[in-house]
Design a protein around this motif. Sequence first.
Motif, PDB file in Angstrom:
ATOM      1  N   MET A   1     153.136  20.555  25.299  1.00 30.57           N
ATOM      2  CA  MET A   1     153.278  20.274  23.878  1.00 30.57           C
ATOM      3  C   MET A   1     152.494  19.025  23.483  1.00 30.57           C
ATOM      4  O   MET A   1     152.364  18.702  22.320  1.00 30.57           O
ATOM      5  CB  MET A   1     154.756  20.059  23.520  1.00 30.57           C
ATOM      6  CG  MET A   1     155.641  21.283  23.691  1.00 30.57           C
ATOM      7  SD  MET A   1     155.155  22.674  22.647  1.00 30.57           S
ATOM      8  CE  MET A   1     155.716  22.082  21.047  1.00 30.57           C
ATOM      9  N   LEU A   3     149.444  18.499  23.882  1.00 31.94           N
ATOM     10  CA  LEU A   3     148.009  18.768  23.814  1.00 31.94           C
ATOM     11  C   LEU A   3     147.445  18.380  22.464  1.00 31.94           C
ATOM     12  O   LEU A   3     148.130  18.328  21.456  1.00 31.94           O
ATOM     13  CB  LEU A   3     147.750  20.244  24.104  1.00 31.94           C
ATOM     14  CG  LEU A   3     147.984  20.611  25.566  1.00 31.94           C
ATOM     15  CD1 LEU A   3     147.996  22.109  25.730  1.00 31.94           C
ATOM     16  CD2 LEU A   3     146.929  19.985  26.453  1.00 31.94           C
ATOM     17  N   ASP A   4     146.183  18.156  22.488  1.00 30.05           N
ATOM     18  CA  ASP A   4     145.472  17.644  21.322  1.00 30.05           C
ATOM     19  C   ASP A   4     145.214  18.755  20.312  1.00 30.05           C
ATOM     20  O   ASP A   4     144.635  19.775  20.635  1.00 30.05           O
ATOM     21  CB  ASP A   4     144.177  17.026  21.877  1.00 30.05           C
ATOM     22  CG  ASP A   4     143.182  16.717  20.793  1.00 30.05           C
ATOM     23  OD1 ASP A   4     141.993  16.670  21.099  1.00 30.05           O
ATOM     24  OD2 ASP A   4     143.623  16.537  19.650  1.00 30.05           O
ATOM     25  N   THR A   5     145.655  18.561  19.065  1.00 28.32           N
ATOM     26  CA  THR A   5     145.484  19.609  18.055  1.00 28.32           C
ATOM     27  C   THR A   5     144.039  19.746  17.595  1.00 28.32           C
ATOM     28  O   THR A   5     143.620  20.815  17.231  1.00 28.32           O
ATOM     29  CB  THR A   5     146.305  19.342  16.778  1.00 28.32           C
ATOM     30  OG1 THR A   5     146.810  18.043  16.853  1.00 28.32           O
ATOM     31  CG2 THR A   5     147.372  20.372  16.604  1.00 28.32           C
ATOM     32  N   GLU A   7     141.389  19.715  19.177  1.00 33.74           N
ATOM     33  CA  GLU A   7     140.653  20.657  20.002  1.00 33.74           C
ATOM     34  C   GLU A   7     141.053  22.084  19.643  1.00 33.74           C
ATOM     35  O   GLU A   7     140.217  22.971  19.586  1.00 33.74           O
ATOM     36  CB  GLU A   7     140.925  20.375  21.481  1.00 33.74           C
ATOM     37  CG  GLU A   7     140.065  21.203  22.390  1.00 33.74           C
ATOM     38  CD  GLU A   7     140.799  21.607  23.638  1.00 33.74           C
ATOM     39  OE1 GLU A   7     140.566  20.977  24.669  1.00 33.74           O
ATOM     40  OE2 GLU A   7     141.612  22.547  23.571  1.00 33.74           O
ATOM     41  N   ALA A   8     142.343  22.261  19.363  1.00 30.68           N
ATOM     42  CA  ALA A   8     142.823  23.596  19.011  1.00 30.68           C
ATOM     43  C   ALA A   8     142.111  24.099  17.770  1.00 30.68           C
ATOM     44  O   ALA A   8     141.749  25.255  17.668  1.00 30.68           O
ATOM     45  CB  ALA A   8     144.323  23.552  18.780  1.00 30.68           C
ATOM     46  N   ARG A   9     141.894  23.221  16.811  1.00 33.58           N
ATOM     47  CA  ARG A   9     141.275  23.636  15.557  1.00 33.58           C
ATOM     48  C   ARG A   9     139.858  24.157  15.755  1.00 33.58           C
ATOM     49  O   ARG A   9     139.412  25.031  15.033  1.00 33.58           O
ATOM     50  CB  ARG A   9     141.242  22.461  14.582  1.00 33.58           C
ATOM     51  CG  ARG A   9     142.588  22.208  13.980  1.00 33.58           C
ATOM     52  CD  ARG A   9     142.540  20.995  13.090  1.00 33.58           C
ATOM     53  NE  ARG A   9     143.879  20.619  12.680  1.00 33.58           N
ATOM     54  CZ  ARG A   9     144.583  21.325  11.820  1.00 33.58           C
ATOM     55  NH1 ARG A   9     144.101  22.400  11.293  1.00 33.58           N
ATOM     56  NH2 ARG A   9     145.801  20.944  11.504  1.00 33.58           N
ATOM     57  N   GLY A  11     138.991  25.788  18.168  1.00 35.18           N
ATOM     58  CA  GLY A  11     139.099  27.118  18.776  1.00 35.18           C
ATOM     59  C   GLY A  11     138.050  27.336  19.833  1.00 35.18           C
ATOM     60  O   GLY A  11     137.354  28.338  19.851  1.00 35.18           O
ATOM     61  N   LEU A  12     137.928  26.371  20.743  1.00 37.62           N
ATOM     62  CA  LEU A  12     136.897  26.460  21.768  1.00 37.62           C
ATOM     63  C   LEU A  12     137.056  27.704  22.618  1.00 37.62           C
ATOM     64  O   LEU A  12     138.167  28.035  23.026  1.00 37.62           O
ATOM     65  CB  LEU A  12     136.981  25.223  22.679  1.00 37.62           C
ATOM     66  CG  LEU A  12     136.430  23.941  22.053  1.00 37.62           C
ATOM     67  CD1 LEU A  12     136.684  22.771  22.989  1.00 37.62           C
ATOM     68  CD2 LEU A  12     134.945  24.084  21.771  1.00 37.62           C
ATOM     69  N   PRO A  13     135.971  28.389  22.878  1.00 41.40           N
ATOM     70  CA  PRO A  13     136.074  29.583  23.689  1.00 41.40           C
ATOM     71  C   PRO A  13     136.392  29.266  25.153  1.00 41.40           C
ATOM     72  O   PRO A  13     136.868  30.119  25.872  1.00 41.40           O
ATOM     73  CB  PRO A  13     134.687  30.231  23.569  1.00 41.40           C
ATOM     74  CG  PRO A  13     133.773  29.146  23.123  1.00 41.40           C
ATOM     75  CD  PRO A  13     134.597  28.138  22.409  1.00 41.40           C
ATOM     76  N   ALA A  16     139.419  30.517  27.175  1.00 39.28           N
ATOM     77  CA  ALA A  16     140.262  31.382  26.355  1.00 39.28           C
ATOM     78  C   ALA A  16     140.500  32.721  27.053  1.00 39.28           C
ATOM     79  O   ALA A  16     141.562  33.312  26.927  1.00 39.28           O
ATOM     80  CB  ALA A  16     139.626  31.609  24.994  1.00 39.28           C
ATOM     81  N   GLY A  19     143.153  32.325  29.848  1.00 42.65           N
ATOM     82  CA  GLY A  19     144.367  31.921  29.154  1.00 42.65           C
ATOM     83  C   GLY A  19     144.951  33.087  28.390  1.00 42.65           C
ATOM     84  O   GLY A  19     146.163  33.278  28.363  1.00 42.65           O
ATOM     85  N   SER A  23     148.661  34.626  29.047  1.00 40.37           N
ATOM     86  CA  SER A  23     149.697  34.598  28.020  1.00 40.37           C
ATOM     87  C   SER A  23     150.125  36.015  27.639  1.00 40.37           C
ATOM     88  O   SER A  23     151.292  36.250  27.331  1.00 40.37           O
ATOM     89  CB  SER A  23     149.234  33.807  26.807  1.00 40.37           C
ATOM     90  OG  SER A  23     148.295  34.565  26.091  1.00 40.37           O
TER      91      SER A  23
END
Lengths: 367, 305
Positions: A1, A3-5, A7-9, A11-13, A16, A19, A23
């Motif tokens: 939890m 983790l850096d948002t 980076e999420a924005r 949406g790095l491939p 993925a 992952g 998931s």
Amino acid sequence: MSLDTAEARTGLPAGAGSGAFASLFKALGRGWIRDRSQIFFTILLPLMFMVLLASVFGGGDAAASRIVAVGDVAVLDGADPDDFTVTRAADLDEALAILREGDADAAVVQDGATVRIYPSATNSTSGAIAAGNLSALVDDVNVEVLSAAAPGTPVLETEVEEADGGALKPIQYLAPGILAWGVAIAGVFGAAGTIVDWKRDKLLRRLRLTPASVRTFLGAKVSVNLVVALGQTAVFLAVAALGFGLELSAWTWFAAPLVLLGTAAFLAIGVVIGGIAQTSPAAAGLSNLVTMPMAFVSGAFYPLALSPEWVQWLSYASPMRYLNEALQAVVVYGEPPTAVLPQIGFLAAFAAAVALVSWKTFKFDEL
Amino acid sequence: MDAAIEVADLRKTYRGRRTGEVRAVDGVSFRVERGEFFGILGPNGAGKTTTLEIVEGLRRPDSGTVRLLGRSPWPHSPELTRRLGVQLQASSFFEFLTAREQIETFAALYGATKARAAEMLDLVGLAEHANVRCEKLSGGQQQRLSIACALVGDPELVFLDEPTAALDPQARRNLWDLMRGISAAGRTVVLTTHYMEEAEALCDRVAIMDAGRIKAVDSPAGFIRSLDAPTRVTVAAGQLADERVKELAADEAFAVDDGTVVFETRDPRRLLTALAVDGAMDGLAVRTANLEDVFLHVTGREWRG
Ligand SMILES: Nc1ncnc2c1ncn2[C@@H]1O[C@H](COP(=O)(O)OP(=O)(O)OP(=O)(O)O)[C@@H](O)[C@H]1O
Ligand SMILES: [Mg+2]
């Protein structure tokens, strides 16, 4: 939890792909575990079958014949109590009534030198066994009497050696068949039901619009089913061994690849069914329609050698036959994997053929 | 820069054994600019969902072309899909998962973090329901979760297919606020709806669709202006004397029904000022033309959404 948002924005491939698989595997696996009906079908139902069939076919050791003696039956005096349980009846009518109720396997009357045997008609198999046992007992007594009268004369003796290092106890015969059946219904019902659910929920449609590929999703789904099949096999064999005295051979581990291969074939069948059916009841009905005859002609519950010839012929078309044979060979007889190569070949060819059919006939538009 | 969406002459006919041929989409063209809030308004069966599905690349059209952010939506490429957020008409979730697990799974598919997932859950007001299984959420909560899943990948272009269908008025207003926020964050939004007032309240431009065709595209205000309809002012019975009604109406139309007077005026300001001076404001109602009138005008038939 933590983790850096930011980076999420973006949406790095990076990463993925794996992952996404992990998931999806987790999501689908959780769904499976929380679905009680899956657990019931996959784990509990085969175990229930084992309990049921094991008790129908007897616990393993042949039970003592239950004999009703009418009046005084001298020949029974020398009987081994392990072989015969003797009850008494006042007259023949009473004894026959007991037979009819199925409470005894044979009635016996001794009239001087004549021993008259009445095998049970209610339970003809155990009746025949009891009659045979009684005849053998009479022979033994005769031999004793004759040897005492002529001590110098040699008598013939029989000794029965059991084939395959001892007769198969019912559980040894039944367990691989029930396991093969359990794997079959888990695969067929599982795949057919899932596809109908997907048609209803449009989940695949939604997933097609994410960056994860449909292949990743299907791969995760199949992986869940394969892991389930392995778990199912482990639980089943453990219960059979610990609870029912199934003796596991050293090659038992090879059941794992066999079950995986079988699951692949059954999943493919399920996909074909799921492609045809539009509702859950239809999927379940069609699955039954396919798995029941498949099990019936597979020799899983009843030896093929004792089945009518047409059943033996049909059995060649049943993938369950090959899975059952192969499991029996490695788990029960301890044969090495090389001995079941033909079965593996048939299963693989079957799986490939059905997978091809499902691929060609499947209407992806409906998902 | 390319338009967000460019669609030219899409056609799609469904052929069913029992239903025969249905021309679901029959020559549809439109263009959505970046950052625009675009609405497709139409009754049941108009072809809205089919159009969206073709634009998203879920269905192949029989003919016509689609450009989505400057590329073809078919075949699907991860480069394109990671820029899209989609809420389908039917909520589609993983079975037996909680709201949190659901959105975290979607987040992972877009390569977004769990923190981002939690943020989205919060945004749609589902933070307290994070541990509830999806099938136990109410219809409105499911819609909101579905929208959260659409937003979790931080998309440039968001498709919402009837997100407020089957919601109560309060929940619908809440969702409107949410959608305004999505648009205000600079995203392009495409919304389909049955509801006139929804299209009017949210959309920069609206396409009116009926029977597989787009009948007209304009801003809600532009539609109403071009309709050039009079304003209807209703005055309750007993507020005005008969002669006064005639005076006020001047050359314009009026009707009297059981004492209630309805004026149709091009100059509502003059009329309303006069009514205020007369003190005839009790039970006064003013109704300007709305999209419903536009629909009637554009399609030639009554709205039955
Ligand atoms: N998969 C399908 N197969 C056959 N006909 C279909 C299919 N999907 C939609 N249709 C038909 O195509 C027409 C347009 O349907 P569509 O779902 O696009 O309408 P819609 O505007 O989204 O309606 P609603 O407001 O009810 O969601 C309808 O007449 C519908 O019956
Ligand atoms: Mg629709």
